[in-house]
Design a protein around this motif. Sequence first.
Motif, mmCIF file in Angstrom:
data_model
loop_
_atom_site.group_PDB
_atom_site.id
_atom_site.type_symbol
_atom_site.label_atom_id
_atom_site.label_comp_id
_atom_site.label_asym_id
_atom_site.label_seq_id
_atom_site.Cartn_x
_atom_site.Cartn_y
_atom_site.Cartn_z
ATOM 1 N N PHE A 21 -29.315 21.027 61.272
ATOM 2 C CA PHE A 21 -30.541 21.594 61.181
ATOM 3 C C PHE A 21 -30.517 22.217 62.539
ATOM 4 C CE2 PHE A 21 -28.659 18.337 63.812
ATOM 5 C CZ PHE A 21 -28.099 18.218 65.069
ATOM 6 N N ILE A 22 -31.379 23.376 62.750
ATOM 7 C CA ILE A 22 -31.055 23.927 63.965
ATOM 8 C C ILE A 22 -31.353 23.405 65.182
ATOM 9 C CG2 ILE A 22 -32.517 26.326 64.887
ATOM 10 C CD1 ILE A 22 -31.779 26.658 61.771
ATOM 11 N N PRO A 23 -30.281 24.300 65.540
ATOM 12 C CA PRO A 23 -29.246 23.139 66.737
ATOM 13 C C PRO A 23 -30.781 24.001 68.795
ATOM 14 C CG PRO A 23 -28.274 25.112 66.675
ATOM 15 C CD PRO A 23 -28.877 24.478 65.539
ATOM 16 N N ASN A 24 -30.344 22.847 69.071
ATOM 17 C CA ASN A 24 -31.574 22.759 70.604
ATOM 18 C C ASN A 24 -31.504 24.709 70.873
ATOM 19 O OD1 ASN A 24 -31.424 23.595 73.700
ATOM 20 N ND2 ASN A 24 -33.522 21.601 72.755
ATOM 21 N N TRP B 203 -22.185 18.776 63.134
ATOM 22 C CA TRP B 203 -22.959 17.882 63.485
ATOM 23 C C TRP B 203 -24.203 17.731 62.388
ATOM 24 C CZ3 TRP B 203 -20.827 16.196 67.437
ATOM 25 C CH2 TRP B 203 -19.889 17.056 68.780
ATOM 26 N N GLY B 204 -24.460 16.266 62.172
ATOM 27 C CA GLY B 204 -25.756 15.761 61.331
ATOM 28 C C GLY B 204 -26.922 15.012 62.525
ATOM 29 N N GLU B 205 -27.941 14.748 61.759
ATOM 30 C CA GLU B 205 -28.282 14.149 61.758
ATOM 31 C C GLU B 205 -27.456 12.723 62.509
ATOM 32 O OE1 GLU B 205 -31.532 15.147 63.711
ATOM 33 O OE2 GLU B 205 -32.290 16.513 62.085
ATOM 34 N N ASP B 206 -27.282 12.347 62.186
ATOM 35 C CA ASP B 206 -26.232 10.655 62.280
ATOM 36 C C ASP B 206 -24.647 10.609 62.343
ATOM 37 O OD1 ASP B 206 -26.773 10.997 59.479
ATOM 38 O OD2 ASP B 206 -27.808 9.171 58.902
ATOM 39 N N TYR B 207 -24.248 11.668 62.001
ATOM 40 C CA TYR B 207 -23.104 11.565 62.441
ATOM 41 C C TYR B 207 -22.521 12.746 62.587
ATOM 42 C CZ TYR B 207 -22.771 15.516 59.109
ATOM 43 O OH TYR B 207 -23.148 16.531 58.100
ATOM 44 N N ALA B 208 -21.131 12.403 62.685
ATOM 45 C CA ALA B 208 -20.368 14.106 63.162
ATOM 46 C C ALA B 208 -18.307 13.766 62.811
ATOM 47 C CB ALA B 208 -20.122 14.379 65.180
ATOM 48 N N THR B 209 -18.207 14.774 62.103
ATOM 49 C CA THR B 209 -17.237 14.839 61.890
ATOM 50 C C THR B 209 -16.666 16.292 63.123
ATOM 51 O OG1 THR B 209 -17.761 15.167 59.718
ATOM 52 C CG2 THR B 209 -15.857 15.922 59.914
ATOM 53 N N TYR B 210 -15.107 16.005 63.240
ATOM 54 C CA TYR B 210 -14.485 17.106 63.964
ATOM 55 C C TYR B 210 -13.308 17.316 63.875
ATOM 56 C CZ TYR B 210 -14.089 12.925 67.277
ATOM 57 O OH TYR B 210 -13.938 11.988 67.464
ATOM 58 N N ILE B 211 -12.830 18.678 64.452
ATOM 59 C CA ILE B 211 -11.061 18.555 63.333
ATOM 60 C C ILE B 211 -10.874 19.329 65.392
ATOM 61 C CG2 ILE B 211 -10.186 19.850 62.581
ATOM 62 C CD1 ILE B 211 -11.872 19.738 60.785
ATOM 63 N N ILE B 212 -9.608 18.882 65.411
ATOM 64 C CA ILE B 212 -9.981 19.412 67.282
ATOM 65 C C ILE B 212 -8.114 19.131 67.554
ATOM 66 C CG2 ILE B 212 -10.178 19.206 69.181
ATOM 67 C CD1 ILE B 212 -12.550 17.366 69.133
ATOM 68 N N HIS C 85 -22.841 24.886 52.070
ATOM 69 C CA HIS C 85 -23.510 24.472 51.108
ATOM 70 C C HIS C 85 -24.392 23.251 52.420
ATOM 71 C CE1 HIS C 85 -26.074 22.877 48.969
ATOM 72 N NE2 HIS C 85 -25.939 21.559 48.771
ATOM 73 N N GLY C 86 -25.745 23.447 52.841
ATOM 74 C CA GLY C 86 -25.736 22.132 53.822
ATOM 75 C C GLY C 86 -25.698 22.312 55.085
ATOM 76 N N THR C 87 -25.151 23.835 55.205
ATOM 77 C CA THR C 87 -26.113 23.718 56.959
ATOM 78 C C THR C 87 -26.935 24.037 57.470
ATOM 79 O OG1 THR C 87 -24.256 25.348 56.893
ATOM 80 C CG2 THR C 87 -23.302 22.752 57.323
ATOM 81 N N ALA C 88 -27.319 24.014 58.471
ATOM 82 C CA ALA C 88 -28.877 25.393 58.531
ATOM 83 C C ALA C 88 -28.404 26.105 59.550
ATOM 84 C CB ALA C 88 -29.674 24.316 58.913
ATOM 85 N N TYR C 89 -27.446 26.238 60.251
ATOM 86 C CA TYR C 89 -27.234 27.116 61.696
ATOM 87 C C TYR C 89 -25.344 27.098 61.884
ATOM 88 C CZ TYR C 89 -28.034 29.862 65.743
ATOM 89 O OH TYR C 89 -28.155 30.739 67.290
ATOM 90 N N GLY C 90 -24.935 27.649 62.571
ATOM 91 C CA GLY C 90 -23.372 27.971 62.909
ATOM 92 C C GLY C 90 -23.505 28.872 63.590
ATOM 93 N N ILE C 91 -22.281 28.234 64.715
ATOM 94 C CA ILE C 91 -21.376 29.731 65.472
ATOM 95 C C ILE C 91 -20.205 29.667 65.725
ATOM 96 C CG2 ILE C 91 -23.402 29.723 66.845
ATOM 97 C CD1 ILE C 91 -22.250 27.915 69.799
#
Length: 347
Positions: A102-105, A223-232, A129-135
């Motif tokens: 989604f578009i972040p704040n 970042w999804g509306e109801d999930y978070a996937t991360y690689i650190i 695919h499926g993402t709306a914004y990225g940095i």
Amino acid sequence: MGAKYVVVGSGIIGLYTTYCLIKFAKISADQITVVYEFSSGDQSINYTSPWAGGNFSCISPNDPETLRFDKFTYTNLAKLQEDLGGPTCGLDYRPSTEYWDFIPNEAKINSLKTYLKDMQVIPRSELPHGTAYGIKFTTWDFNCPFFLSNLSGYLKSRGVTFQQKKLTHISQAYLTANTKAVFNCSGIGARTLGGVEDIKVYPTRGQVVVVRAPHIQENMMRWGEDYATYIIPRPYSNNELILGGFLQKDNWTGNTFASETEDIIKRTTALLPKILDRPLDILKVAAGLRPSRHGGVRIELEDAGEDKVLIHNYGASGYGYQAGFGMSFKAVQLLVSYNQNRVKSKL
Ligand SMILES: Cc1cc2nc3c(=O)[nH]c(=O)nc-3n(C[C@H](O)[C@H](O)[C@H](O)COP(=O)(O)OP(=O)(O)OC[C@H]3O[C@@H](n4cnc5c(N)ncnc54)[C@H](O)[C@@H]3O)c2cc1C
């Protein structure tokens, strides 16, 4: 023993607070005692800090104060890194990419633009695919257990006393008649610690999969509306890579679940397929409870009578490493202002 200033808690918030007392309030380290049930090297579901990823990301809320805490932390960590002897303390820069479904704040993105190193907004045509914004930007990565050990070691070497003691009531933190200020950095413990018993505190459980992956030296978050996937990636950790995760409100269990491990691996390898360029070498699966709080963090000074104060500093949820330095600076400023006002009122 120096107990004029007592810090309850030896998680990242207690350690940042102790560092700020010495660095910014110019309190002599030998006047400070850190009291804790668990500290660096200990493991408990009631001790969150070792379980963090951890990095600086867009996980934190978008209110102006949290944006300031993030900015303070991001821009001041280089000084702390230097005091701890450089990047090998377990804190270093790495590249990061974050995507949203989604578009972040807008306020958050505008704030980040003022200070993040190498920040770029990813063109729409290059978004997965499926993402709306990225940095993309350069972020801070922590090797959390190692960093905690190095930060507490540094504070001990400066003369801070560390005392293991489980408190049943916050009044027990006034260790001597000479104790003037207590900082309550008890994390999830603030819910049950007598005299605090903050029912606004609740856990946000996470599960992570730790793999060995020398070929991955970058962060990636979705970042999804109801999930978070991360690689650190964890710097100076013998190539540990953290795969996550979950953000489960009010779930208190420290158990880990194979179904969640499977789900994490599925999501992280879809996000960054090159993880599978080498066979997946799973080292550990772990769960932790982020110390969340309805209404956000509590950084507040209470008059404890007889010229004594109690300063709360807890509720850092999923952003204790990335915002906690700023939170702790504020908590210490509350003490500095209190002392200045007391001097003025006596003139
Ligand atoms: C899976 C996961 C991933 C995370 N990833 C990140 C990340 O990438 N970036 C980030 O910034 N943050 C991350 N976090 C969040 C971060 O870990 C927390 O915000 C942070 O650890 C909170 O620190 P704390 O010092 O408040 O709490 P804690 O680390 O829990 O420390 C609390 C301290 O208080 C002491 N204490 C409590 N009660 C008592 C008592 N009664 N008597 C004596 N001592 C007491 C405890 O023993 C302990 O020393 C993550 C968390 C999890 C679980």
